[in-house]
Design an enzyme around this catalytic site. Structure first.
Site, PDB file in Angstrom:
ATOM      1  N   GLU A 144      39.236   1.444  11.009  1.00 17.43           N
ATOM      2  CA  GLU A 144      40.373   1.974  10.276  1.00 17.43           C
ATOM      3  C   GLU A 144      41.599   1.164  10.711  1.00 17.43           C
ATOM      4  O   GLU A 144      41.873   1.053  11.902  1.00 17.43           O
ATOM      5  CB  GLU A 144      40.591   3.447  10.598  1.00 17.43           C
ATOM      6  N   GLU A 236      51.699   8.577   5.531  1.00 17.70           N
ATOM      7  CA  GLU A 236      50.840   9.431   6.353  1.00 17.70           C
ATOM      8  C   GLU A 236      51.672  10.342   7.253  1.00 17.70           C
ATOM      9  O   GLU A 236      52.721   9.935   7.779  1.00 17.70           O
ATOM     10  CB  GLU A 236      49.912   8.566   7.215  1.00 17.70           C
TER      11      GLU A 236
END
Length: 781
Positions: A144, A236
């Site tokens: 990620e 985010e």
């Protein structure tokens, strides 16, 4: 020409729907559509395609609902999220970009460079943390990744488990790079995975992101990028609430267009790729880009039409704030094998007359090493060839890079016709090679390796023709002192247990036909600095063309021995000049005082000792930054108790636990020194910490009592004027703005008065004094 990834055909989209879990709804969105997550306290994800871009909104572990609205005229979106209020402790993201799904057989190298033009207006609350970034996943290995452009409240650099890997300059700013091991949600289900993270140091909310440059930088640091799943612009939040409006265009650039400026001070559209010259393995001509060269340290590297040796362009290297800054190229191990010899060449043109060097960086047995390939004294405005036609990559080397630097100048450098070829290849034109010494009787190509296990160094050098003996001398306490004059090989190993972060001047002489060239050896001394994180700094004095390799000065405190980040040049303390050890206690403050102090020291070329309380370290990245800039990282206990009121086991635990935390942050052994809390000690403290030098002070600035910056500054100036500052240990705290202001004012003044501001260990070593365990020190005697 901008090229976006084509919208998926219906069959591909249906196949994607079949792969999602029952709680995931896949939606084929129309332009301008709004998506809302459910109030399910588990996790909820909505995905789809619109206007050639893939989008996703996802949240987990919150009963609240969040929204994402797609723009209908670009790849952007607006979003509002609520994962912080009412103790919901949720996780959220909204992203849009390029998408290939699971099991894509291609890596980023199979695509043209990815570029993102964006503008983001956003805000976030005080709870949790939030960020805007390039985001995505890759498989094989499962990764990620983040390229963080702006953040609120907290960044991954503050995670004590993050491993610092190094720094790279892209799009006009330094990015610090980290990895972190995780076990959580992934595109393959809940499992172990690794995060790759670039964090922009000059935060911004709009601009152009050359995404593929980060992928290249990560791989140059051993962080493999596997099969691409997606590249997206991401908003985010974790345990936070906020809103954002993103304007975004993301595309592949085939080199014929794009939004990069392509100027010397701007960024480029892609890297460009040159066709190799016949008989070479690699050729960089920089006609269409940087040909995979990147800036090193704070420097930037761009293709420029201002000067050229051949063709119409060269690589322009600017913004060098330290001597080791320059431009670097990673070597593919498929073509460049450790243990084999190759020819390396580059044409260089500095903007002032100085020495320019072609160097190599490589990892070997857990240690990052540096060595000189070729070096020449260059004339400003003229092209000079750096070349070594028979240079062997050391056996066992990995992560090999070559780079151009100027060890005695911070000038800009133009580079052209960079060549890597098989051994014996000679590039035409230019100057003669520059790998020899200034004298046939002076050893050249001095290299140093450092053992963190035994805290000792090994020197090696090229043999001098006709020499039957070698001698080595070190400058200590104002005199050159011979260590050994009966060396029969071109290698010397120092005694064990050298003090980490200490600088030494070293001269190596050869005996030819019964005569020692002592004068030549002393003229061509090198300066080396021991590094507890397995790194060595090299510096060759400006009056020599021989000796040390100025490449090993760029590794910063790392995490777990795997991270590299630039360090300042080797730091020599002159015992004949006045010096003071200004030291700073407690830990990283919530504000910016600590960073201001570090920056002020570094700007003036000074070092200092920072004593950290383990439990008060709120900014681990600041500790790493201090370490990278040559500061001494030392112990101030774990909780800051009065040790005279503690048992022997509690005293030991206070020291050991703090040392362990500092070690985990900088990836190296911290200094053995400990500042006594409240400056209090007794026989039990000294007996328990029998192996720890205990530090108080001879000058107390009283900054913890609310004195002004002017008063702090005057305390130091008055001590300098009455003579008590020379050799003193000064007590300050990094947690006060007044202290930071005082340092910004007094450090330049001290420099103008001929003072050296040094670490405590540096000061004692320069004075020929030993710091012994269990003893209390206020100043150097």
């Amino acid at each position: 020409m901008k090229k976006t990834v084509s919208k998926r055909i219906t069959s591909a989209f249906v196949a994607g729907m079949l792969m999602v879990s029952p709680i995931i709804s896949a939606i084929s969105a129309s332009a301008g559509q709004t998506f809302r997550t459910s109030s399910n306290p588990g996790d909820d994800r909505k995905v789809g395609w619109s206007n050639g871009y893939h989008h996703e909104i996802w949240q987990a572990d919150t009963p609240n609902s969040s929204t994402m609205t797609l723009h209908d005229n670009d790849g952007g979106f607006s979003t509002e999220w609520k994962c912080g209020p009412n103790g919901s402790r949720g996780n959220f993201l909204a992203r849009r970009g390029l998408f290939w799904d699971l099991n894509n057989p291609k890596t980023y190298k199979d695509y043209n460079p990815f570029i993102c033009d964006y503008n983001c207006k956003w805000s976030a609350g005080a709870s949790g943390n939030s960020r805007i970034c390039i985001y995505g996943w890759a498989q094989n290995p499962l990764v990620e990744y983040y390229i963080i452009e702006d953040w609120k409240n907290w960044s991954p650099a503050q995670d004590s488990t993050a491993q610092y890997k190094g720094q790279v300059t892209i799009d006009g700013s330094a990015y610090k790079i980290y990895t972190c091991a995780r076990n959580s949600y992934t595109i393959e289900g809940n499992k172990n995975f690794t995060q790759y993270i670039s964090i922009r140091q000059n935060l911004r909310t709009s601009g152009t992101i050359h995404v593929s440059e980060h992928f290249k930088a990560w791989e140059s640091m051993g962080m493999k990028m596997g099969n691409l799943y997606e590249v997206a612009f991401n908003v985010e939040g974790w345990e936070s609430d906020g809103s954002a409006d993103v304007t975004m265009n993301m595309y592949e650039d085939d080199g014929s267009g794009g939004t990069g400026t392509g100027t010397e001070t701007g960024t480029e559209t892609g890297t460009g790729t040159s066709e190799p010259i016949e008989g070479t393995l690699y050729t960089g001509t920089f006609e269409s880009g940087t040909d995979y060269w990147t800036g090193r340290g704070a420097a930037s590297a761009v293709s420029s039409s201002s000067k050229a040796y051949e063709g119409s362009k060269s690589l322009y290297v600017s913004g060098r704030t330290s001597n080791w800054n320059g431009a670097e190229l990673g070597l593919d191990s498929t073509y460049f094998k450790a243990g084999n010899a190759y020819s390396f060449s580059a044409m260089v043109n500095p903007t002032e007359s100085t020495t320019v060097q072609l160097s190599m960086q490589y990892d070997q047995s857990g240690t990052t090493n540096y060595t000189q390939i070729a070096k020449e004294t260059c004339t400003a405005g003229k092209w000079t060839k750096l070349e070594n036609t028979n240079f062997t990559i050391p056996s066992g080397a990995s992560n090999v890079k070559i780079y151009v630097e100027a060890p005695d100048s911070l000038c800009d450098i133009y580079v052209d016709r960079a060549i890597c070829a098989n051994k014996g290849y000679t590039a035409g034109g230019g100057s003669t090679t520059g790998t020899g010494s200034t004298s046939a009787t002076v050893p050249s190509n001095i290299k140093v390796a450092y053992s963190s296990q035994y805290k000792q160094m090994q020197f090696t050098w090229d043999k001098v023709k006709g020499a039957d003996k070698y001698g080595i001398a070190v400058y200590l306490a104002g005199k050159w002192r011979v260590q050994n004059s009966n060396i029969s090989t071109n290698s010397y190993v120092t005694p064990k247990n050298l003090t980490p972060n200490m600088s030494y001047k070293v001269a190596i002489a050869a005996r030819v036909n019964g005569k020692w060239d002592t004068a030549g050896a002393l003229e061509n001394y090198v300066t080396v600095t021991t590094r507890a994180n397995n790194n060595i700094e090299y510096h060759t004095p400006s009056n020599t063309n021989n000796g040390g390799n100025n490449g090993g000065n760029n590794n910063e405190g790392n995490n777990g021995g795997n991270n590299t980040q630039p360090q300042p040049n080797g730091y020599y303390v002159d015992p004949s000049k006045p010096m003071v050890a200004i030291s700073f206690d407690d830990g990283t403050a919530q504000g910016y005082s600590g960073q201001r102090i570090i920056d002020a020291l570094y700007k003036n070329g000074f070092h200092a000792t920072f004593f950290y309380v383990g439990n008060w370290i709120g900014k681990p990245d600041q500790v790493r930054d201090a370490y990278s800039k040559g500061m001494e990282i030392a112990n101030h206990t774990t909780t800051h108790p009065d040790l005279t009121k503690k048992s022997a086991s509690e005293i030991r635990s206070e020291y050991d636990n703090c040392a362990s935390k500092l070690r985990s942050i900088i990836g190296a052994e911290p200094s053995k020194l400990m500042r006594l809390p409240y400056l209090a000690s007794n026989w039990q403290v000294q007996q328990t910490l029998y192996d720890v030098p205990l530090i108080t002070c001879s000058i107390d600035t009283q900054d913890y009592n609310g004195v002004s910056a002017y008063q702090i500054e005057n305390t130091i100036k008055n001590a300098a004027n009455n003579g008590s500052l020379n050799g003193a240990i000064v007590l300050c705290h990094e947690t006060y703005d007044n202290t930071a202001t005082a340092m910004e004012n007094v450090l330049p003044w001290l420099k103008s008065q001929g003072y050296q501001v040094v670490t405590i260990s540096e000061m004692f070593a320069a004075k020929g004094k030993t710091l012994n365990g269990g003893q209390i020190y206020q100043k150097v005697g």
